[in-house]
Scaffold this motif. Structure first.
Motif: not given
Length: 179
Positions: A130-146
């Motif tokens: 049946g329909d299952a709502p999305p769930s995040l399996v993996y998401s990025f981490i916050e980064q500070t870059l030059q």
């Protein structure tokens, strides 16, 4: 009885048993035994025929065996999923229960009934997700870059149907500039 021939018209289950033919004369006696087994055809079906269960839920199939429209009593039932025999765990008599349904559980289920006579009968049913709502399996981490180096951000999700990933920058769609 037609002389040396015994003819049984319209055989029924009650006609089954051991028949004995005996011949005798002044010289002695001879006999032969014959076991007549009358196998009534059986009908096998699984209820429900199609079952839709949400991920994490419980699915239950029942294998119904009937002969002449009446329950055929206890039978030797083996369960299969997509042609592969299932282990006996989770099986109680004619009922198959699948708990904690996952994506791998969807498919075709078969119950096969084998009789002592050696013949077998089978039925099949389908387990759908049946329909299952999305769930995040993996998401990025916050980064500070030059400024300068490349950065790669990954996001993946699961659900049913398979979720589509969309990206925005500060709430607006990303520009399509090829980078």
């Amino acid at each position: 009885m037609l002389g040396p021939v015994l003819a049984i018209e319209a055989v029924t289950a009650e006609d089954g048993g051991v028949y004995k033919c005996s011949a005798a004369n002044a010289g002695g006696e001879a006999s032969a035994d014959l076991r007549l087994t009358v196998s009534t055809p059986i009908h096998v079906e699984i209820t429900p025929n199609v079952l839709s269960v949400h991920m994490g839920g419980t699915a239950e199939f029942r294998c119904l065996v009937t002969a002449n429209g009446m329950s055929a009593g206890p039978q030797h039932i083996t369960w299969f999923k997509d042609g592969r025999q299932l282990p006996s765990s989770g099986r109680v008599g004619d009922t198959l229960q699948v708990t904690g349904v996952t994506r791998e559980d969807k498919g075709m289920y078969q119950c096969v009934v084998r009789r002592q006579e050696g013949d077998s009968f089978q039925a099949s049913a389908e387990l759908q997700l049946g329909d299952a709502p999305p769930s995040l399996v993996y998401s990025f981490i916050e980064q500070t870059l030059q400024p300068g180096p490349a950065v790669s951000l990954k996001c993946s999700a699961q659900g049913n149907p398979t979720p589509q990933i969309a990206w925005t920058l500060d709430g607006f769609p990303l520009p399509t500039n090829g980078r």
